[in-house]
Write an enzyme that holds these catalytic residues in place. Structure first.
Site, mmCIF file in Angstrom:
data_model
loop_
_atom_site.group_PDB
_atom_site.id
_atom_site.type_symbol
_atom_site.label_atom_id
_atom_site.label_comp_id
_atom_site.label_asym_id
_atom_site.label_seq_id
_atom_site.Cartn_x
_atom_site.Cartn_y
_atom_site.Cartn_z
ATOM 1 N N ARG A 118 0.672 -1.209 -0.006
ATOM 2 C CA ARG A 118 -0.156 0.038 -0.155
ATOM 3 C C ARG A 118 0.721 1.284 -0.097
ATOM 4 N NH1 ARG A 118 -3.582 -1.421 4.799
ATOM 5 N NH2 ARG A 118 -2.221 -2.736 5.380
ATOM 6 N N GLY A 158 9.138 -3.435 12.196
ATOM 7 C CA GLY A 158 10.054 -2.567 11.445
ATOM 8 C C GLY A 158 8.976 -1.300 11.106
ATOM 9 N N ASN A 175 1.158 1.761 6.898
ATOM 10 C CA ASN A 175 0.832 1.023 5.841
ATOM 11 C C ASN A 175 0.845 1.812 4.614
ATOM 12 O OD1 ASN A 175 0.493 -1.425 7.233
ATOM 13 N ND2 ASN A 175 -1.032 -0.594 8.313
ATOM 14 N N ALA A 190 29.254 44.592 -3.659
ATOM 15 C CA ALA A 190 28.400 43.844 -4.532
ATOM 16 C C ALA A 190 28.659 43.526 -5.671
ATOM 17 C CB ALA A 190 27.036 44.955 -4.730
ATOM 18 N N ARG A 205 27.597 26.783 1.936
ATOM 19 C CA ARG A 205 27.872 25.536 1.249
ATOM 20 C C ARG A 205 28.952 24.973 1.987
ATOM 21 N NH1 ARG A 205 28.892 26.082 -4.778
ATOM 22 N NH2 ARG A 205 29.498 23.984 -4.497
ATOM 23 N N GLN A 211 13.352 -14.205 5.837
ATOM 24 C CA GLN A 211 11.960 -14.877 5.715
ATOM 25 C C GLN A 211 11.621 -14.930 4.077
ATOM 26 O OE1 GLN A 211 8.507 -13.184 7.074
ATOM 27 N NE2 GLN A 211 7.478 -15.076 7.755
ATOM 28 N N ASN A 237 35.898 44.204 3.301
ATOM 29 C CA ASN A 237 34.451 44.665 2.750
ATOM 30 C C ASN A 237 34.486 44.197 1.325
ATOM 31 O OD1 ASN A 237 32.155 45.895 1.438
ATOM 32 N ND2 ASN A 237 32.219 47.353 3.268
HETATM 33 C C1 UD1 Z 1 -0.715 -8.229 13.326
HETATM 34 C C2 UD1 Z 1 -1.339 -8.913 14.383
HETATM 35 C C3 UD1 Z 1 -2.466 -8.117 14.913
HETATM 36 C C4 UD1 Z 1 -2.174 -6.958 15.379
HETATM 37 C C5 UD1 Z 1 -1.495 -5.944 14.239
HETATM 38 C C6 UD1 Z 1 -0.722 -4.935 14.621
HETATM 39 C C7 UD1 Z 1 -0.698 -11.330 13.775
HETATM 40 C C8 UD1 Z 1 -1.167 -12.558 13.266
HETATM 41 N N1 UD1 Z 1 -1.567 -10.181 13.980
HETATM 42 O O1 UD1 Z 1 -1.687 -8.130 12.285
HETATM 43 O O2 UD1 Z 1 -3.097 -8.998 15.983
HETATM 44 O O3 UD1 Z 1 -3.313 -6.351 15.805
HETATM 45 O O4 UD1 Z 1 -0.380 -6.726 13.628
HETATM 46 O O5 UD1 Z 1 -0.505 -4.033 13.721
HETATM 47 O O6 UD1 Z 1 0.389 -11.135 14.275
HETATM 48 N N2 UD1 Z 1 5.699 -9.631 9.011
HETATM 49 C C9 UD1 Z 1 6.734 -10.257 8.530
HETATM 50 N N3 UD1 Z 1 6.459 -11.668 8.014
HETATM 51 C C10 UD1 Z 1 5.374 -12.024 7.869
HETATM 52 C C11 UD1 Z 1 4.154 -11.452 8.182
HETATM 53 C C12 UD1 Z 1 4.203 -10.090 8.921
HETATM 54 O O7 UD1 Z 1 7.999 -10.022 8.564
HETATM 55 O O8 UD1 Z 1 5.268 -13.164 7.070
HETATM 56 C C13 UD1 Z 1 5.926 -8.418 9.520
HETATM 57 C C14 UD1 Z 1 5.452 -6.985 8.770
HETATM 58 O O9 UD1 Z 1 6.376 -6.650 7.941
HETATM 59 C C15 UD1 Z 1 4.898 -6.184 9.842
HETATM 60 C C16 UD1 Z 1 4.631 -6.819 10.911
HETATM 61 O O10 UD1 Z 1 4.996 -8.281 10.775
HETATM 62 O O11 UD1 Z 1 5.957 -5.409 10.042
HETATM 63 C C17 UD1 Z 1 2.936 -7.077 10.929
HETATM 64 O O12 UD1 Z 1 2.423 -7.652 10.149
HETATM 65 P P1 UD1 Z 1 1.080 -7.404 9.185
HETATM 66 O O13 UD1 Z 1 0.911 -8.137 8.179
HETATM 67 O O14 UD1 Z 1 1.037 -5.899 9.178
HETATM 68 O O15 UD1 Z 1 0.019 -7.865 10.559
HETATM 69 P P2 UD1 Z 1 -1.496 -7.709 10.708
HETATM 70 O O16 UD1 Z 1 -2.102 -8.448 9.841
HETATM 71 O O17 UD1 Z 1 -1.627 -6.090 10.455
HETATM 72 CA CA CA Z 2 -0.176 -3.955 10.043
#
Ligand code: UD1
Ligand code: CA
Length: 454
Positions: free
Chosen positions: A15, A101, A224, A377, A330, A73, A374
């Site tokens: 997004r 992150g 997001n 200009a 600069r 991952q 001085n």
């Molecule tokens: C997650 C939580 C939810 C919480 C919300 C808060 C879970 C299952 N759900 O949901 O309860 O309210 O965060 O924002 O944990 N990420 C990875 N690898 C993955 C999936 C995610 O590194 O396979 C990282 C994403 O980059 C992000 C964070 O984990 O930084 C959260 O992932 P996101 O997909 O935003 O989780 P939500 O579905 O929003």
């Molecule tokens: Ca999220």
């Protein structure tokens, strides 16, 4: 108990509609994930593991930090799966704090509180929201104890009405964590391995779960899209502005102030609207900064006044100077003190001595200007011959007439005067008037050309 921090940063961030990985988007000029790393670092952990995936090479290139561990991952199979990728770096004796992150503004105090409350058990950072949609809901039992978390997509109508949500930030006892992660299944609405399912496992293992809430909502806010990024930027800037004002800096409007780095200051400093401060900036006492000024890696001495619309980049400004409007310093500009620098003056890699004046329409580059000079200009130091840069030296108390070109390398003597409009190609002696250019003539009987009749 040692502390290990796992930062989840593998998500794609679709997004954001950007070719740059989400966690590299800057907030106050610093990548989102770097905010998280810096906060984590302040907790003094034994290690920090960043779980990366999408755009991982770019992330590793930007986040240059020898003390980080990286866990890939390759496929994003859920937050539980993400933490699992970090497990080879985790010791059983560790407490494991999971951060995201893309949640950049959780304060170190909030995290310390979470860790304190959790002790040897689990800790969970939650927040109550008027509109909880999208978040995992915190399900509590009759006595109010946390039972489990249910994700939005798996929740029934009663659960959807719960306003206490999971921020995603949690702390786990290391000796339990890998067992719990191995027990995860992806039998849910999203077909993902949910980290949130660990709560119910903690409950059934009799591990305590301490819940902490942050002071400010923005501490739990994730990014997001670019709207949310801009909102968090404002929240962060306001926080910094409030801190500066509490410390005695007068900001004419804290909502029109941007600090993208660090600002050190003395007493009685004033900053007008739309000032951008980047990198490391130091202001002495009683420094006034006018509207629409950019200061990037600059130090400014006591009582100096910078009026509107100036840009200073990697420059040093001494005390008691008056600069602007529309002045550009600069890299390597070094004003010793008491200088007057005026409009449309550009100074690069040059020393300007005590009390010297460069007031209008001038370029000073690769120069050593003494005290009490001085510069008229329109003076230009011609420092570049098309291939190499050369130095101009101007002695103390010299006076350079307007619209002069000083062709470097060249030295203007102390107390020397240069006539207006001169092109100076050779060194000039101390205390004498030197001028160049043809003799002034008047052409008799000359007439202006007239338009031909059609
Ligand atoms: C997650 C939580 C939810 C919480 C919300 C808060 C879970 C299952 N759900 O949901 O309860 O309210 O965060 O924002 O944990 N990420 C990875 N690898 C993955 C999936 C995610 O590194 O396979 C990282 C994403 O980059 C992000 C964070 O984990 O930084 C959260 O992932 P996101 O997909 O935003 O989780 P939500 O579905 O929003
Ligand atoms: Ca999220």
């Amino acid at each position: 108990m040692t502390l290990a921090v796992v930062i989840l940063a593998a998500g794609k961030g679709t997004r954001m509609k950007s070719s740059m990985p989400k966690v590299l988007h800057p907030l106050a000029h610093k990548p989102l994930v770097q905010h998280v790393i810096d906060t984590a670092r302040s907790l003094d952990p034994s290690q920090i593991v960043v779980v990366y995936g999408h755009g991982g090479d770019q992330v590793r290139e930007v986040v240059i930090d020898a003390d980080l561990s990286w866990a890939e991952q390759a496929e994003q199979l859920g937050t539980g799966h993400a933490v699992q990728q970090a497990m080879p770096h985790i010791k059983e004796a560790d407490r494991v704090l999971v951060l995201y992150g893309d949640v950049p503004l959780t304060s170190a105090e909030t995290l310390r509180e979470l860790l304190d409350q959790a002790g040897k058990g689990m800790g969970l950072l939650t927040i109550n929201l008027d509109d909880p949609s999208g978040y995992g809901r915190i399900v509590r039992d009759d006595k109010g104890a946390v039972e489990r978390i249910v994700e939005q997509k798996d929740a029934n109508a009663d659960e959807l009405a719960i306003q206490e949500v999971n921020t995603g930030i949690m702390v786990f006892p290391g000796e339990k964590l890998s067992g719990w992660l191995n027990g995860l299944s992806n039998n849910n609405a999203q077909g993902e391995y949910y980290l949130t399912d660990l709560l119910a496992m903690a409950v059934s293992d009799g591990v305590s779960i301490a819940v902490t809430q942050p002071e400010h909502q923005f501490e739990a806010d994730g990014v997001n899209n670019k709207l949310q990024l801009a909102e968090l930027e404002r929240a962060y800037q306001r926080l910094q502005a409030d801190r500066l004002m509490t410390d005695g800096v007068l900001l004419r409007d804290p909502n029109r102030f941007d600090l993208r780095g660090s600002l050190t200051h003395g007493t009685d400093c004033e900053i007008d609207i739309n000032v951008i401060i980047e990198g490391n900036v130091t202001l002495g006492n009683n420094v006034k900064i006018g509207a629409n000024v950019v200061l990037r890696n600059v130090s400014i001495g006591d009582n100096t006044v910078v009026v509107e619309n100036c840009i200073f980049d990697n420059a040093t400004v001494g005390a008691d100077c008056t600069i602007g409007p529309f002045s550009r310093l600069r890299p390597g500009a070094d004003l010793i003190g008491g200088a007057h620098i005026g409009n449309f003056v550009e100074i690069k890699k040059s020393v300007v001595g005590l009390g010297s004046k460069v007031n209008h329409l001038t370029y000073i580059g690769d120069s050593q200007i003494g005290a009490g000079v001085n510069i008229g200009a329109g003076t230009i130091t011609c420092n570049y011959d098309g291939a190499n840069k050369h130095t101009t030296v101007i002695g103390d108390n010299a006076f350079i007439g307007s619209n002069s070109a000083l062709v470097a390398p060249v030295t203007i003597g102390k107390g020397a005067t240069i006539g207006a409009g001169s092109v100076i190609r050779k060194d000039t002696p101390d205390d004498k008037l030197t001028l160049s250019g043809g003799k002034q003539v008047t052409i008799e009987n000359w007439e202006r050309p007239k338009k031909q009749p059609k």
